[in-house]
Design an enzyme around this catalytic site. Sequence first.
Site, PDB file in Angstrom:
ATOM      1  N   LYS A 179      15.526 -18.092  16.566  1.00  0.00           N
ATOM      2  CA  LYS A 179      15.432 -17.402  15.274  1.00  0.00           C
ATOM      3  C   LYS A 179      16.678 -17.703  14.458  1.00  0.00           C
ATOM      4  CE  LYS A 179      16.861 -13.650  13.498  1.00  0.00           C
ATOM      5  NZ  LYS A 179      17.080 -14.109  12.116  1.00  0.00           N
ATOM      6  N   GLU A 254      28.333 -14.895  21.308  1.00  0.00           N
ATOM      7  CA  GLU A 254      29.476 -15.466  20.586  1.00  0.00           C
ATOM      8  C   GLU A 254      29.635 -14.598  19.348  1.00  0.00           C
ATOM      9  OE1 GLU A 254      31.377 -17.704  21.638  1.00  0.00           O
ATOM     10  OE2 GLU A 254      30.201 -18.691  23.198  1.00  0.00           O
ATOM     11  N   CYS A 288      33.871 -18.129  12.663  1.00  0.00           N
ATOM     12  CA  CYS A 288      34.419 -17.083  13.534  1.00  0.00           C
ATOM     13  C   CYS A 288      35.738 -17.521  14.151  1.00  0.00           C
ATOM     14  CB  CYS A 288      33.410 -16.669  14.586  1.00  0.00           C
ATOM     15  SG  CYS A 288      32.661 -18.060  15.388  1.00  0.00           S
ATOM     16  N   GLU A 385      37.468  -8.801  10.180  1.00  0.00           N
ATOM     17  CA  GLU A 385      37.234 -10.227   9.954  1.00  0.00           C
ATOM     18  C   GLU A 385      37.003 -10.450   8.456  1.00  0.00           C
ATOM     19  OE1 GLU A 385      33.836 -11.614  12.150  1.00  0.00           O
ATOM     20  OE2 GLU A 385      34.743 -13.567  12.450  1.00  0.00           O
TER      21      GLU A 385
HETATM   22  P1  ADP Z   1      26.344 -12.523   9.837  1.00  0.00           P
HETATM   23  O1  ADP Z   1      27.450 -11.652   9.390  1.00  0.00           O
HETATM   24  O2  ADP Z   1      26.746 -13.868  10.310  1.00  0.00           O
HETATM   25  O3  ADP Z   1      25.158 -12.545   8.912  1.00  0.00           O
HETATM   26  P2  ADP Z   1      24.669 -11.136  11.685  1.00  0.00           P
HETATM   27  O4  ADP Z   1      25.069 -10.686  13.051  1.00  0.00           O
HETATM   28  O5  ADP Z   1      24.178 -10.121  10.722  1.00  0.00           O
HETATM   29  O6  ADP Z   1      25.940 -11.888  11.182  1.00  0.00           O
HETATM   30  O7  ADP Z   1      23.577 -12.279  11.768  1.00  0.00           O
HETATM   31  C1  ADP Z   1      23.504 -13.231  12.798  1.00  0.00           C
HETATM   32  C2  ADP Z   1      22.063 -13.398  13.216  1.00  0.00           C
HETATM   33  O8  ADP Z   1      21.602 -12.170  13.751  1.00  0.00           O
HETATM   34  C3  ADP Z   1      21.116 -13.754  12.076  1.00  0.00           C
HETATM   35  O9  ADP Z   1      20.126 -14.640  12.562  1.00  0.00           O
HETATM   36  C4  ADP Z   1      20.504 -12.409  11.733  1.00  0.00           C
HETATM   37  O10 ADP Z   1      19.229 -12.517  11.138  1.00  0.00           O
HETATM   38  C5  ADP Z   1      20.388 -11.805  13.128  1.00  0.00           C
HETATM   39  N1  ADP Z   1      20.240 -10.350  13.141  1.00  0.00           N
HETATM   40  C6  ADP Z   1      20.784  -9.432  12.308  1.00  0.00           C
HETATM   41  N2  ADP Z   1      20.373  -8.193  12.646  1.00  0.00           N
HETATM   42  C7  ADP Z   1      19.566  -8.330  13.726  1.00  0.00           C
HETATM   43  C8  ADP Z   1      18.810  -7.424  14.549  1.00  0.00           C
HETATM   44  N3  ADP Z   1      18.815  -6.100  14.339  1.00  0.00           N
HETATM   45  N4  ADP Z   1      18.090  -7.946  15.568  1.00  0.00           N
HETATM   46  C9  ADP Z   1      18.070  -9.265  15.800  1.00  0.00           C
HETATM   47  N5  ADP Z   1      18.742 -10.157  15.067  1.00  0.00           N
HETATM   48  C10 ADP Z   1      19.484  -9.711  14.047  1.00  0.00           C
END
Ligand code: ADP
Length: 484
Positions: A179, A254, A288, A385
Amino acid sequence: MLQWSDLKREKNFIAGEWVDAAGGVTVPVVDPSTGEQIGTVPNAGATETRRAIDAAAAAFEDYRELTAAERAKMLRDLSTAIMDHQAPLAELLTREQGKPLAEAKGEVGMSAAYILWFAEEARRIYGDVVPSPWKQRRILVTKEPVGVVAAITPWNFPSSMLARKIGPALAAGCTVVAKPAMQTPYSGLAWGVLAEQAGIPAGVLNIVTGSARDIGGELTSNSLVRKLTFTGSTPVGKLLLRQCADSVKKVSMELGGNAPFIVFDDADLDRAVEGAIAAKFRNAGQTCVCTNRVYVQSGIYDRFVKAFADATLKLVVGSGFDAGVTQGPLIDDDAVSKVEEFVADAVSKGGRIVTGGKRHARGGLFFEPTVIAQATASMKFAREEIFGPLAPVFRFETEDEVVRAANDTEYGLACYFYTGDLGRAMRVSEKLEYGLVGINEGLITTEVAPFGGYKESGVGREGSKYGIEDYLQVKYTCIGGLGA
Ligand code: ADP
């Protein structure tokens, strides 16, 4: 050769087919440089994710039976397909993510390098024969693929973050449901086109886009998924860890970082400035492992701040497609507002803006490369961050003091320091609680070395010979009745 528009797929890749979400619901994808919509992708949820997991589970039955040499060949072909399409893949990446084209090409090259590395590692998944405590039994230790792997990736490296997960998974004999982030889904979906080109069997790699919560919910609760590998923010990582607890999945995480960049009085100043620019402003500060806190010893502080600010002024902000541009837009308006907040907070607490400090005159999502001197531990960026083109510079006096400050964070991903003293290099490197240490180097990521964090920065390692272990189970087989 395919063009970038052929690589841009507006469908999901499930069981080897390009499909829409139920009801054909889509979400728009925007070019962060212009704000223009460049297309749509399916808004998939739990139902589509379940289909992808079922496809991966079905494909696992045959895929795990392939020989190591067969898996290695597929991965080599995948690496070749990536390099054959390096230019259009980079163009697609810049279009949806904004980074300068040269950086995008570099990222695509890294993706190919990770895949090739794991093509090689596929043939080196060794077991053991353990000396037996029993005369008439033998003890074998073998390694087997964990099964279906779920991979969730962020938008900052939409190609190479998937390479680090797809590579070891396929090398180990696992199948994958990926995903990608919704800001940058096309570089993720392009892996489906590349998999087709490399002859990877249907169902071995599946890619879904849409609701993070719904897709993530299914990926973490479905018992057919045996491992989750995630790159993203620490809060989402913690949530996913909790969600994985019920079905006790293997996890690799990560997560965020808060990288210190330390310059001692005895450092080579020019080298330190060059390293700080690379470690801070690459990808507009959105990695990161990007420097979050620059610590400079008193004796060299003023000279460093001046040289660093001068070098920062040479950065060129603009569209990633324009020649000579070294810093593209940030990913979205929240990211820009967050950097603005960090600046305002620092200024209100005595920070001095040396260069930059505000949105760029181009407007949109562009922000000026910024240096703030007189940074202190009470300012927000000391703990959080930044993920943007802002470099706070802190002053320190002694080695002990700076090591304490550098470690005073819940994160522990990357750190960097510059010194000309070998004894200090060893002492400080051993005391820093970080998974990656750059001594007199600001860019240290490579597919041959382990990447991963201490403390709340993560669990597990990616790349290198260590990176495949997280995709393997260890099996002990006892063979008895061997004696007369
Ligand atoms: P960033 O600050 O890099 O956007 P996130 O942790 O929000 O960091 O996003 C990283 C990944 O995690 C993306 O693919 C995002 O769609 C996914 N993501 C965010 N929230 C969820 C969730 N509740 N469950 C699964 N995946 C998630």
